[in-house]
Design a protein around this motif. Structure first.
Motif, short mmCIF file in Angstrom:
data_model
loop_
_atom_site.label_atom_id
_atom_site.label_comp_id
_atom_site.label_asym_id
_atom_site.label_seq_id
_atom_site.Cartn_x
_atom_site.Cartn_y
_atom_site.Cartn_z
N ILE A 188 0.83 -1.21 0.00
CA ILE A 188 0.00 0.00 0.00
C ILE A 188 0.87 1.26 0.00
O ILE A 188 0.60 2.21 -0.74
N VAL A 189 1.90 1.27 0.83
CA VAL A 189 2.80 2.43 0.90
C VAL A 189 3.44 2.68 -0.46
O VAL A 189 3.51 3.82 -0.94
N SER A 190 3.91 1.63 -1.11
CA SER A 190 4.55 1.77 -2.41
C SER A 190 3.57 2.31 -3.44
O SER A 190 3.90 3.21 -4.23
N SER A 191 2.35 1.78 -3.43
CA SER A 191 1.33 2.23 -4.38
C SER A 191 0.98 3.70 -4.15
O SER A 191 0.81 4.46 -5.12
N ALA A 192 0.88 4.10 -2.89
CA ALA A 192 0.55 5.49 -2.59
C ALA A 192 1.71 6.43 -2.91
O ALA A 192 1.51 7.54 -3.39
N TYR A 193 2.92 5.97 -2.66
CA TYR A 193 4.11 6.79 -2.85
C TYR A 193 4.28 7.22 -4.30
O TYR A 193 4.61 8.39 -4.59
N VAL A 194 4.02 6.32 -5.25
CA VAL A 194 4.23 6.65 -6.66
C VAL A 194 3.13 7.55 -7.23
O VAL A 194 3.22 7.98 -8.38
N LYS A 195 2.12 7.87 -6.44
CA LYS A 195 1.05 8.74 -6.92
C LYS A 195 1.39 10.22 -6.82
O LYS A 195 0.62 11.07 -7.28
N SER A 196 2.54 10.54 -6.24
CA SER A 196 2.97 11.94 -6.24
C SER A 196 3.26 12.39 -7.66
O SER A 196 3.85 11.65 -8.45
N PRO A 197 2.90 13.61 -8.04
CA PRO A 197 3.23 14.13 -9.37
C PRO A 197 4.72 14.10 -9.65
O PRO A 197 5.15 13.98 -10.80
N GLU A 198 5.52 14.18 -8.59
CA GLU A 198 6.98 14.18 -8.78
C GLU A 198 7.49 12.84 -9.31
O GLU A 198 8.59 12.78 -9.86
N ALA A 199 6.71 11.78 -9.12
CA ALA A 199 7.14 10.46 -9.60
C ALA A 199 7.33 10.46 -11.11
O ALA A 199 8.14 9.70 -11.65
N GLN A 200 6.57 11.33 -11.82
CA GLN A 200 6.68 11.40 -13.28
C GLN A 200 7.77 12.37 -13.72
O GLN A 200 8.08 12.44 -14.90
N ARG A 201 8.35 13.12 -12.77
CA ARG A 201 9.36 14.11 -13.13
C ARG A 201 10.71 13.84 -12.49
O ARG A 201 11.56 14.72 -12.42
N ARG A 202 10.90 12.59 -12.05
CA ARG A 202 12.08 12.32 -11.23
C ARG A 202 13.29 11.82 -12.03
O ARG A 202 14.31 11.47 -11.45
N ARG A 203 13.21 11.76 -13.35
CA ARG A 203 14.30 11.20 -14.14
C ARG A 203 15.60 11.95 -13.87
O ARG A 203 15.66 13.17 -13.91
N GLY A 204 16.63 11.16 -13.60
CA GLY A 204 17.94 11.73 -13.29
C GLY A 204 18.12 12.06 -11.83
O GLY A 204 19.21 12.41 -11.39
N PHE A 205 17.03 11.91 -11.04
CA PHE A 205 17.10 12.25 -9.62
C PHE A 205 16.81 11.05 -8.71
O PHE A 205 16.77 11.20 -7.51
N SER A 206 16.60 9.89 -9.28
CA SER A 206 16.24 8.73 -8.46
C SER A 206 17.40 7.75 -8.36
O SER A 206 18.13 7.52 -9.32
#
Length: 278
Positions: A188-206
């Motif tokens: 559940i935590v993992s599923s909720a965590y990726v729902k942040s808009p930043e998850a789609q803009r994190r390339r190069g930062f993860s």
């Protein structure tokens, strides 16, 4: 021995592959997906399909499908299962399955015990299965007062042959209480965590932290919905605790209270150290 496996996804498929790679047992497999059945035959994971004709010949039957489907399968096929057979379900929750299958086992005269292999991957299906999935893993079994030692010795030898490090015995309620924290809450935590808009803009930062947090977000929503609902009482308790803990961090940050943030982080570090292991 003839081993029947119901469900050839990640768990059942890995069982089949491991049995064929490490033992001399025959494997009969069943899956609703025709492509999975074809792949399992082509790669040698099963010797033949599990049918009404060869089901009575199986000395061990492993049921690796969703809880509700597992109960329905036993209800539909119980009369065909040999009275000398051992049935083990491999479902991720135990109370609802054990409570339903135990009386069926008594009715039809075969031995039954609940099980749960503590191994998995972020992707499911037969194509993700592996003969090495269970290497070093723990196999949980839920014996009761009717379970004899000979049955446990048979299963211990079988699962150790597949690469399991050992057996862990638990009661269904204890299993479901612990698994709500160690497995279901993490999904559940993992599923909720990726729902942040930043998850789609994190390339190069993860890096590793992001990968660890998001790995199990690639879940089968149908299966996990059933597991969550079957264990909702314990899962809700864990969610409430987590939400309160997160609120403590948020409150400390909003107040710019460095001492409180430091204390919260120290508490987490110390609790992790005292818990040990993984």
């Amino acid at each position: 021995m003839n081993v029947g496996i119901v469900g050839l996804g990640l768990i059942g498929g890995s069982m089949a592959k491991s049995i064929k790679a490490r033992t001399a047992h025959n494997v009969y497999g069943a899956d609703l997906d025709t492509e999975t059945m074809t792949l399992a035959r082509m790669c040698g994971a099963i010797d033949a399909p599990l049918t009404d004709e060869n089901l009575p010949e199986c000395g061990l039957i492993l049921i690796a499908i969703r809880p509700g489907a597992a109960v329905e399968w036993v209800r539909a096929h119980g009369a065909q299962i040999s009275k000398n057979a051992i049935v083990v379900d491999l479902c991720g929750v135990k109370r609802v399955v054990v409570e339903a299958i135990t009386p069926l086992a008594e009715q039809y005269g075969f031995a039954y015990i609940g099980g749960h292999p503590m191994a998995g991957r972020e992707r499911g299906g037969f194509t993700a299965s592996s003969e090495d999935l269970y290497m070093g893993a723990s196999m949980i079994l839920t014996p009761d007062k009717r379970t004899d030692m000979k049955l446990l010795e048979t299963l211990q030898a079988f699962f150790l042959d597949l690469g399991f490090a050992g057996l862990t015995f638990s009661q269904p309620e204890e299993h479901d209480r612990i698994i709500a924290f160690t497995s279901q809450l993490a999904h559940i935590v993992s599923s909720a965590y990726v729902k942040s808009p930043e998850a789609q803009r994190r390339r190069g930062f993860s890096a590793g932290s992001f990968q660890d947090m998001t790995r199990v977000a690639r879940l089968d929503e149908d299966m996990w919905t059933e597991l969550f609902l079957d264990d909702s009482d314990y899962l809700i308790k864990e969610l409430d605790i987590l939400i309160q803990n997160l609120a403590d961090y948020a409150d400390a940050l909003k107040a710019r209270d460095a001492d409180r943030v430091r204390t919260l982080l120290k508490e987490g570090r110390e609790l992790k150290a005292s818990a040990g292991g993984n």
